[in-house]
Each structure stands twice: as structure tokens, then as C-alpha cells.
Enzyme design. Structure first.
Site, mmCIF file in Angstrom:
data_model
loop_
_atom_site.group_PDB
_atom_site.id
_atom_site.type_symbol
_atom_site.label_atom_id
_atom_site.label_comp_id
_atom_site.label_asym_id
_atom_site.label_seq_id
_atom_site.Cartn_x
_atom_site.Cartn_y
_atom_site.Cartn_z
ATOM 1 N NE ARG A 53 -2.206 -0.860 3.644
ATOM 2 C CZ ARG A 53 -1.918 0.239 4.327
ATOM 3 N NH1 ARG A 53 -2.318 1.424 3.890
ATOM 4 N NH2 ARG A 53 -1.236 0.174 5.455
ATOM 5 C CE LYS A 194 -6.098 -4.227 5.007
ATOM 6 N NZ LYS A 194 -6.794 -4.886 6.143
ATOM 7 C CG HIS A 213 -7.045 -4.578 10.790
ATOM 8 N ND1 HIS A 213 -5.733 -4.173 10.834
ATOM 9 C CD2 HIS A 213 -7.133 -5.411 9.725
ATOM 10 C CE1 HIS A 213 -5.048 -4.729 9.847
ATOM 11 N NE2 HIS A 213 -5.885 -5.486 9.174
ATOM 12 C CB SER A 231 2.100 -7.224 9.493
ATOM 13 O OG SER A 231 2.867 -8.102 8.720
ATOM 14 C CE LYS A 235 -4.841 -10.184 11.660
ATOM 15 N NZ LYS A 235 -5.373 -8.896 11.160
ATOM 16 C CB THR A 236 -2.698 -15.594 9.797
ATOM 17 O OG1 THR A 236 -3.041 -14.326 9.248
ATOM 18 C CG2 THR A 236 -3.172 -16.686 8.849
ATOM 19 C CG ASP A 250 -7.520 -8.312 7.348
ATOM 20 O OD1 ASP A 250 -6.607 -8.287 8.187
ATOM 21 O OD2 ASP A 250 -7.686 -7.416 6.516
ATOM 22 N NE ARG A 316 -0.163 -8.996 1.775
ATOM 23 C CZ ARG A 316 -0.710 -8.764 2.955
ATOM 24 N NH1 ARG A 316 -1.777 -9.454 3.341
ATOM 25 N NH2 ARG A 316 -0.202 -7.862 3.767
#
Length: 543
Positions: A53, A194, A213, A231, A235-236, A250, A316
């Protein structure tokens, strides 16, 4: 089959190709030389110089209806309506004779908070991306489809900073009154995802729903867990538990009757994916319909190389949620039984698990702390403290205190405990200590979710004030007290004070939007003086 349509006047857009299927879009993408089909059927694309981004190129149009709600500053940079209109008019002329694609989609699984959106793209592969990431409506809903907002993504168009008020040729412009987003000068599809999230973050608080988020999963005992984390915090990994169903990875809302996913798909990092440790996500890279951004592959065999960072570390994969075997297709569940804040503290200071008070939960939610490691970016030679309010500052159009207050109300109403889990370092900082063992972290998280930590004894951390359990079944007790894992306790104390000052300094930016009780819930430092020398702060927004 697609039908070619005549263009409307310059103020509106009619797509050349509307609501094509994924298979049709694959054919277009190959004909247009937009990407390469891998040996396993996924579509591999390149996004040019933008492999992530561009937060400094994102602007919100300053206009009367929304100006009072927007938290203006480095995250929400203002741009005038005049500049927006000038760029848009030139963009409409630019695409007037070009083939473009559109998809009519939903965002939000809950019917009371769902929005319809039309995503217009220059490339066929970005249209697949939109189909994967948002929710595809039933065919019957497409007749007479009326979008609540629109996203216009034209990467080959370049903004003119001299006349259109942008920083560069790249621009992400959000017009909250017109409910329209323009993305130009970047092929990175994460901007589509986003920017839509930004709109939901603006709209939902007025409907009594908290946008977040976060990821959500549910156990067999109908016990939803809500995970916040930036990041690299795990979390994942921690939410992708084979013993629990995945609601989403997410973006979620917390409404009056429970949690709901915004999206219909996932946008996962693919670098170093392992078929052993992340089998479900790994399998999606080998599915027809998955979009792989900047993943390397053999030019002859078309075999993927997920370990290669030839183009970027931020490789990604975008795929429908249904590609994950234990995903819940409804995208909805009840109120959470536990909330987990994840942080990867590279300084080895924070306890591996602690329980937060309501005020501490607001403080740490607004802080959104983690640490960026040395070597992750050019010029980063030592760990940097990174703070991202609400665990997603670049996507929050309102003051973070507003979201924190909503979170606190829900935590109080539903009596939800909040846990701060450090997946970072123990025994010393990065370079001296070692990364927290994943089996210890899993054991601690599962203990918290199961209620096994409800009745154990707790001790307050002397600097951060959080409640640390003295015992966790299956975890050595010394691991629970980070100071005891350091060879030099005095060095720990010094580094802890430095990190505490970083928290306090960061929170100064938000103090005017929260209560005195929340301001007092941070680390115990007397005053904020000059920036400590031992820990550097990363000034860039992080997601």
C-alpha cells in the site's frame, strides 16, 4: 457472455464487461497479457513498483457532510473537492474509450450492516480479486443492483500533483459524501480491499456496529474468539486453529447481535508458506481462481516458488473464503467470549500473556503496539517500536478513541475478558533472547479461551500494570515473568522503562479523545521527556 455497452456521460461509468465469471475473467487476463497461469491453476500477476500500500498517497475529500467526523492528520490527509473533481473529470475522459470491467458485490455478511458496492477495474485480474475478496451476491440480486458506493481502480492513469493536489502520480482518494473511491497510479490490489474497509470504518459506528481489523474463530462450545494484531504478530497462525471454525481472517463488525465478517475471501501473505504448518492456506495457492501477487515461478514449468522474495517479501494470495476447509460460510457468529490483543515485542519486555482491565483494553487498543525487526526494511538496523491505533490506523477515518469507546461498551455489556499476548521475544531482546515458543503461546491462548485462567492467581506487572497469571497449565512458570528470563535483570528494567516511555509518548497524540481513566491505564511513567535512546520508533503507519 459479455456485452459491449455505450459509455454514459462523463459523470457516470458503464463498464464494457460487467459481472463476468472468474473463468471468463481468466480468459481476458491471459488475452490481455495481465498474468501467467501457474502449473496448478492459480493466476500469477505482477504489480510493478507498488508491491504494498501507499499510505502517504491516500487522501480524504474535505467536504461539509463528513468533515466533522473525520480525524484529520497524517492518516486522513485532506484534499479539496475542487482537486478531486478535476482529477475525476480527467479520469473519465481517459477511460471513455478503454475496455473496463465491473463487479457488483456486497461487503458485510450481516444484512443489517451490509453495503452493496460496484468495483470498476482496468484489468481483468483485479476484477477476479474483487470477486474473491468481497461477497458475491446471488444471481437474482444482480437485476437492478444499486451500489451504495463505488471503487474505480485505473492503475495506468497518473495523477498530476501540480494541478490535482496529490503527492505523486499515485493517488487513493476517498469521497465520503459521494461514497466513491478513486485509485490511480498503483496496481497493488490491496488498495481496493483496504479502501472499502475505510468506508465501512466510517459508516458502521453510526449504526451501532464496531468495525474491527481482526480475525474471528469459534470453538465447538460456541465460544467465539476475537483476535486483533498487526503484521507478524501471529494473528493468522493462532486464529487458524483446526479445532475451531474460521469466521474470517481480517475485517469484522461487532453489532447488537454478534460478530460478522465483512469479506468473502482472504488476502494472505504467501512468503515461506508451509504445507506442514499452514496446509489450508498453502493449498489455496494451487487452486484455480486464486490470484497470486508477485509470487515467483519457473518460466518453463510454471511451478511456484513461495520462498522467493525476488519481487517483494510481501507476496500475497487472494482467494475465496470457501477455499478454507473449516470456514463458516455464513460469516456470522454470536458475541465473543474472549478478546485477544496480539503483539510481537522484539524487546522481550511484555509478559507472554496478561489480563487487561477495561481501561487498559482501551489504552492498548488505541496504542496498537508491536515491534518491527532489524533487517525487515532498508535502514532498520535495530528493533523499532511500531504503534498503529486500533490495530489498523491507516483505515480509521474517525478518532481512534471513538472506536475504543465502542469496544469498551461492548466488553462491559457482554462481560468479555481481554488478553494481551506477546508472541515476541523472551530471555532478552531480538539478537540476544529467543522467540516465544509457538507451543507455549498456543497453550496459553487455549487456556485463556477455555476458562482455565479464570481462577488462578495474578500479579501486576510493576511497570505496565497488567495482570500476569502466576501459573498456566503446561507452561513453565518462569516464562510467565519476562524479567526472570533475562540474564541481567537490571538491563531488563532499563529497557522496560524505555519501552514504557515510548508508549506514553505515542499516546500523547490520542489523549484528548479519551477519558482520564484511560489515559492513566498506560505504563507507569512519571513524565514523558526526550525520546529514549535505546529503542527507536517507526513513524510509518502499519497494518
Amino acid at each position: 457472455m459479455a456485452t459491449t455497452q455505450l459509455r454514459s456521460p462523463a459523470s457516470t461509468i458503464e463498464a464494457t464487461y460487467r459481472n463476468l465469471s472468474t473463468a471468463e475473467l481468466y480468459e481476458h487476463a491471459i488475452r490481455n497479457a495481465e498474468g501467467i497461469v501457474s502449473a496448478h491453476g492459480s493466476l500469477v500477476v505482477r504489480t510493478g513498483k507498488h508491491t504494498g500500500r501507499s499510505p502517504q498517497d491516500k487522501f480524504v475529500v474535505r467536504e461539509r457532510s463528513s468533515a466533522g467526523k473525520v480525524w484529520w492528520g497524517p492518516v486522513n490527509q485532506p484534499i479539496s473537492e475542487e482537486h478531486y473533481d478535476r482529477l475525476r473529470a480527467r479520469l473519465m475522459k481517459y477511460i471513455a474509450d478503454r475496455p473496463i470491467y465491473s463487479q457488483d458485490l456486497y461487503i458485510g455478511a450481516h444484512p443489517d450492516h451490509r453495503r452493496s458496492l460496484r468495483v470498476t477495474t482496468e484489468t481483468a485480474w483485479a476484477s477476479i480479486f474483487a470477486r474473491n475478496l468481497f461477497r458475491v451476491p446471488p444471481t437474482d440480486d444482480l437485476a437492478g443492483f444499486a451500489p451504495n458506493f463505488r471503487i474505480i481502480d485505473i492503475p495506468s492513469f497518473k495523477a498530476d500533483p501540480d494541478t490535482e493536489g496529490t503527492r505523486s502520480a499515485t493517488a487513493i482518494l476517498v469521497h465520503l459524501k459521494r461514497m466513491e473511491i478513486i485509485i490511480v497510479g498503483t496496481e497493488y490490489a490491496g488498495e481496493i480491499k483496504k479502501s472499502a474497509f475505510t468506508v465501512m470504518n466510517y459508516l458502521l459506528p453510526d449504526e451501532g456496529a464496531l468495525p474491527m481489523h481482526s480475525s474471528v474463530n469459534v470453538g465447538r462450545d460456541d465460544d467465539p474468539a476475537l483476535f486483533f494484531g498487526l503484521s507478524g504478530t501471529g494473528k493468522t497462525t493462532l486464529s487458524a486453529d483446526p479445532e475451531r471454525s474460521l469466521i474470517g481472517d481480517d475485517e469484522h463488525g461487532w453489532g447488537p447481535d454478534g460478530l460478522f465478517n465483512f469479506e468473502g475471501g482472504c488476502y494472505a501473505k504467501t512468503i515461506h508458506l508451509s504445507p506442514m504448518y499452514e496446509p489450508d492456506i498453502f493449498a489455496t495457492t494451487r487452486r484455480f481462481g486464486t490470484i497470486l501477487e508477485n509470487v515467483d515461478l519457473d518460466a518453463v514449468t510454471r511451478e511456484l516458488d513461495l520462498d522467493s522474495d525476488r519481487y517483494t517479501e510481501n507476496t500475497r494470495g487472494a482467494y475465496p473464503l470457501e477455499f478454507i476447509g473449516n470456514a463458516d460460510p455464513t460469516g456470522m457468529t454470536t458475541h465473543p467470549k474472549n478478546v485477544v490483543f496480539l503483539t510481537a515485542d522484539a524487546f522481550g519486555i511484555l509478559p507472554p500473556i496478561s489480563r487487561l482491565t477495561r481501561e487498559q483494553a482501551q489504552y492498548h487498543f488505541i496504542s496498537g503496539y508491536t515491534a518491527k525487526l532489524a533487517g525487515t526494511e532498508i535502514g532498520v538496523t535495530e528493533p523499532r517500536a511500531t504503534f498503529s491505533a486500533g490495530f489498523g490506523a491507516p483505515f480509521l477515518p474517525r478518532h481512534p478513541g471513538e472506536y475504543a469507546s465502542m469496544l469498551a461498551e461492548r466488553l462491559e455489556e457482554h462481560d468479555v475478558p481481554v488478553w494481551l499476548v506477546n508472541t515476541g521475544w523472551t530471555g532478552g531482546p531480538y539478537g540476544t533472547g529467543e522467540r516465544m515458543r509457538i507451543d507455549h503461546t498456543r497453550t496459553m491462548v487455549r487456556a485463556a479461551l477455555s476458562g482455565a485462567l479464570d481462577d488462578v492467581e495474578y500479579e501486576d506487572d510493576p511497570i505496565f500494570g497488567v495482570a500476569v497469571p502466576t501459573t498456566v497449565p503446561g507452561v513453565p512458570s518462569d516464562v510467565l515473568r519476562p524479567r526472570s528470563t533475562w540474564a541481567d535483570p537490571a538491563a531488563y528494567d532499563e529497557k522496560a522503562r524505555e519501552l514504557a516511555h515510548m508508549f506514553a509518548e505515542n499516546f500523547e497524540d490520542y489523549a484528548d479523545g479519551v477519558s482520564e481513566e484511560v489515559r492513566a491505564a498506560g505504563p507507569r511513567v512519571e513524565t514523558v521527556t526526550d525520546r529514549p535512546k535505546g529503542i527507536k520508533r517507526d513513524e510509518a503507519p502499519t497494518d
